[in-house]
Every structure is written in C-alpha cells, then in structure tokens.
Write a protein that holds these residues in place. Structure first.
Motif, PDB file in Angstrom:
ATOM      1  N   GLU A  57       0.986  -1.535   0.086  1.00 12.95           N
ATOM      2  CA  GLU A  57       0.164  -0.171   0.064  1.00 12.95           C
ATOM      3  C   GLU A  57       0.767   1.433  -0.053  1.00 12.95           C
ATOM      4  O   GLU A  57       0.792   2.476  -0.474  1.00 12.95           O
ATOM      5  N   ALA A  58       2.289   1.410   0.769  1.00 13.92           N
ATOM      6  CA  ALA A  58       3.207   2.266   1.032  1.00 13.92           C
ATOM      7  C   ALA A  58       3.749   2.447  -0.782  1.00 13.92           C
ATOM      8  O   ALA A  58       4.147   3.980  -1.017  1.00 13.92           O
ATOM      9  N   ALA A  59       3.916   1.690  -1.174  1.00 12.28           N
ATOM     10  CA  ALA A  59       4.592   1.785  -2.574  1.00 12.28           C
ATOM     11  C   ALA A  59       3.543   2.056  -3.145  1.00 12.28           C
ATOM     12  O   ALA A  59       3.920   3.141  -4.050  1.00 12.28           O
ATOM     13  N   VAL A  60       2.185   1.743  -3.595  1.00 10.99           N
ATOM     14  CA  VAL A  60       1.674   2.616  -4.345  1.00 10.99           C
ATOM     15  C   VAL A  60       0.853   3.831  -4.436  1.00 10.99           C
ATOM     16  O   VAL A  60       1.252   4.701  -5.406  1.00 10.99           O
ATOM     17  N   PHE A  61       1.291   4.282  -2.748  1.00  6.54           N
ATOM     18  CA  PHE A  61       1.185   5.939  -3.043  1.00  6.54           C
ATOM     19  C   PHE A  61       2.106   6.875  -2.916  1.00  6.54           C
ATOM     20  O   PHE A  61       2.855   7.970  -3.534  1.00  6.54           O
ATOM     21  N   GLU A  62       3.749   6.099  -2.150  1.00  9.56           N
ATOM     22  CA  GLU A  62       4.896   6.420  -3.218  1.00  9.56           C
ATOM     23  C   GLU A  62       5.524   6.753  -4.523  1.00  9.56           C
ATOM     24  O   GLU A  62       5.579   7.607  -5.408  1.00  9.56           O
ATOM     25  N   ALA A  63       4.239   5.476  -5.544  1.00  7.13           N
ATOM     26  CA  ALA A  63       4.522   5.896  -6.944  1.00  7.13           C
ATOM     27  C   ALA A  63       3.606   7.018  -7.261  1.00  7.13           C
ATOM     28  O   ALA A  63       4.021   7.693  -8.248  1.00  7.13           O
ATOM     29  N   SER A  64       2.769   6.838  -6.363  1.00  7.52           N
ATOM     30  CA  SER A  64       1.946   8.914  -7.351  1.00  7.52           C
ATOM     31  C   SER A  64       2.423   9.868  -6.653  1.00  7.52           C
ATOM     32  O   SER A  64       2.199  10.575  -7.229  1.00  7.52           O
TER      33      SER A  64
END
Length: 309
Positions: free
Chosen positions: A270-277
């Motif tokens: 989940e954190a990786a998704v936000f980091e990508a954003s």
C-alpha cells in the motif's frame, strides 16, 4: 457515398425480412409494432450515446455556461451534484439501458429463416448466410443509433443538455444505477485509481472558472458536426504566472496528502502505491517549472523584438 449505399441496402434487407416474418422477433408481435420498437429504441440508444458525449463536453465549462435554460440547470444538478457521483452514475445506468435496448433491437434485426422458407429478397444461399450473421443489423445500429448522434452531440452539447428528453433519460439511468446491479464497477474503478495514481483534471489545468479568471477560457471549438465544442485552448503568448503558481500549490498539497497516506499505510504494498503517486506528482511539478521557464523566455524574446522594432 459507399457507406450510405451500404446502409440503405442493410435497411432494405432488414425491413424486408421483418415484414416477411423472417427475423428472430417474438411470434405474435405485428411487423408494424416491431418497426416502431426498432426505430424507437434506436432513437433512445442514440440519445444515450449523444448524452454521453455532451455531458463530458460540458463538464469542463463554467456553471454559468452550462445553465443555459431550466432543463439544462436541472440536468446539471443531477450530473454534477452529490459530490460529483451523478456523471459516473449515469455512465453505469446508461450502459444497462443500452444493453436492454440492444437486446430487443437484436431480435428485430437478426435474419433467420426456416428450412422450408425462401431466402430474403430471393438471394442465393451464400448471400442468405451472410444476412444471418447479423452484420447488417450491426451496421445499422452503429451508424444510425450511435455514431451519427455522437457527432451531433460533440458539436452541439448545450442543445443536448437543454432537452427535456435528456433529463428524463438521465433520471432513468440514475435509477438503474441505484439498483446496485453493476456497483462492482465502482470498486474496480477505485482500485484502478489507487494503482495508477490518477488525479482530477482540475489539479493540472484548474476549474473552468479559474481558467476564465486567468484569461485562459475554453475555446469555441471548430463548429459543425464531428467537431467537439468548447475545446480547451491555452495560448502560448501572455501566459499568466499565477496559473503556474496555482498548479504548483495544488500539486504540493497533493504530495503532502500522499505522504500522510504513506505514513498511515498498513502494508508495504500500500505504501509503494502512494510512493509511486508521489513520484508522478513530482515529475509533473518539474514539467510545470520547465513550461514556465519556456513561456517566460518566449515572452522576454517577444518583448525584445518589440523594443527593437
């Protein structure tokens, strides 16, 4: 010309088969009634296709422009009220309505003969097999019940918006969506948004009111069927620096919110998704800075040329 000739041929075959009882229309339905259903439902589908184009075309213009008459205002209240759920809700309900209409249209346009019956229009067996593929009916519905309406709606979206029939069909579509039959689409769309890091257009170009206030209102479009009205036109000359500042502020706010989401993430995925954003937002911020440098340079060059003259 070829397309029009083929369309006339398709209508000739379909209507001939319909009046001869050589389609898959339910037994007991008179041919005249079937024809009324055929053209009536194609008109409904055409309106829904045109409404889809018109709604997206007016979504980016100012509220004052959209509310051209009472019907347009009431339609916009349904579309853009309730937190903006009206437009995607219409898309879901519209699809359900279109599928239902096509279910009946397909019964009317599909040619089917019994073993002891003669071929439609007395053609050979090869041509009859072609008629039974349903391609002629597909051609009719594609041109008459879809593309033609979309081209008109793209050129005259406000006319569609102010039509009382549009308001009535919108109500029906929202009712169908409210049944929850296709609510799974909301879940899938939300997952897609989270993975891709989508942001609303207003984050990048501002609202229609903000663009108009900065002197970058939407253009009038090219006009005529097939040309989208109200296309966004941002001229290179005389670009207001305040536009870039507003865009930067929105992106920085978005990045700040995403960083908070990273801290609150329950899993690494989940954190990786936000980091990508966040990475995408930073890249867009860099693009805005480069665009401002480019336009500032062009403005200075234009002033130098003006002074030299």
């Amino acid at each position: 010309l070829f397309s029009c000739a083929f369309l006339v041929f398709a209508f000739t075959v379909t209507l001939s088969a319909l009046f001869d009882g050589k389609t898959t229309m339910w037994e007991g339905v008179p041919s005249a009634v079937a024809v009324i259903f055929f053209f009536g439902l194609m008109s409904v589908v055409g309106m829904l296709e045109g409404m889809q184009i018109a709604f997206f075309a007016v979504a980016k213009i100012t509220e004052a422009e959209r509310n051209a008459n009472p019907w347009a205002r009431w339609t916009c209240d349904l579309l853009f009220g309730n937190g903006g759920r009206g437009l995607p809700g219409f898309m879901i309900g519209r699809q359900l309505c279109v599928v239902s209409c096509f279910f009946v249209i397909a019964r009317v346009t599909t040619v089917d003969i019994e073993d002891d019956e003669s071929n439609v229009l007395g053609v050979g067996d090869g041509a009859q097999k072609f008629f039974e593929t349903g391609l002629l009916g597909a051609l009719i519905t594609t041109i008459v019940a879809s593309i033609a309406w979309q081209l008109v709606a793209g050129a005259f979206p406000l006319t569609f918006l102010g039509n009382p029939i549009t308001y009535g069909l919108l109500r029906i579509c929202l009712f169908l969506e409210a049944t929850g039959i296709c609510s799974g689409a909301w879940v899938l769309a939300d997952i897609h948004k989270s993975i891709a890091g989508f942001q609303k257009d207003e984050v990048y170009i501002g609202t229609a009111e903000e663009r108009a206030a900065m002197g970058h209102g939407d253009g009038k479009g090219l006009g005529g069927a097939g040309h989208l009205a109200g296309a966004i036109i941002l001229p290179e000359e005389e670009v207001d620096p305040g536009m870039y500042t507003a865009q930067r502020n929105k992106i920085l706010t978005s990045i700040s919110m995403l960083r908070e989401q990273v801290k609150e993430s329950a899993t690494e995925e989940e954190a990786a998704v936000f980091e990508a954003s966040i990475a995408k937002e930073v890249a867009h911020l860099e693009k805005i800075n480069k665009d401002q440098e480019y336009h500032t340079k062009k403005t200075e060059e234009a002033k130098d040329v003006e002074m030299a003259e």
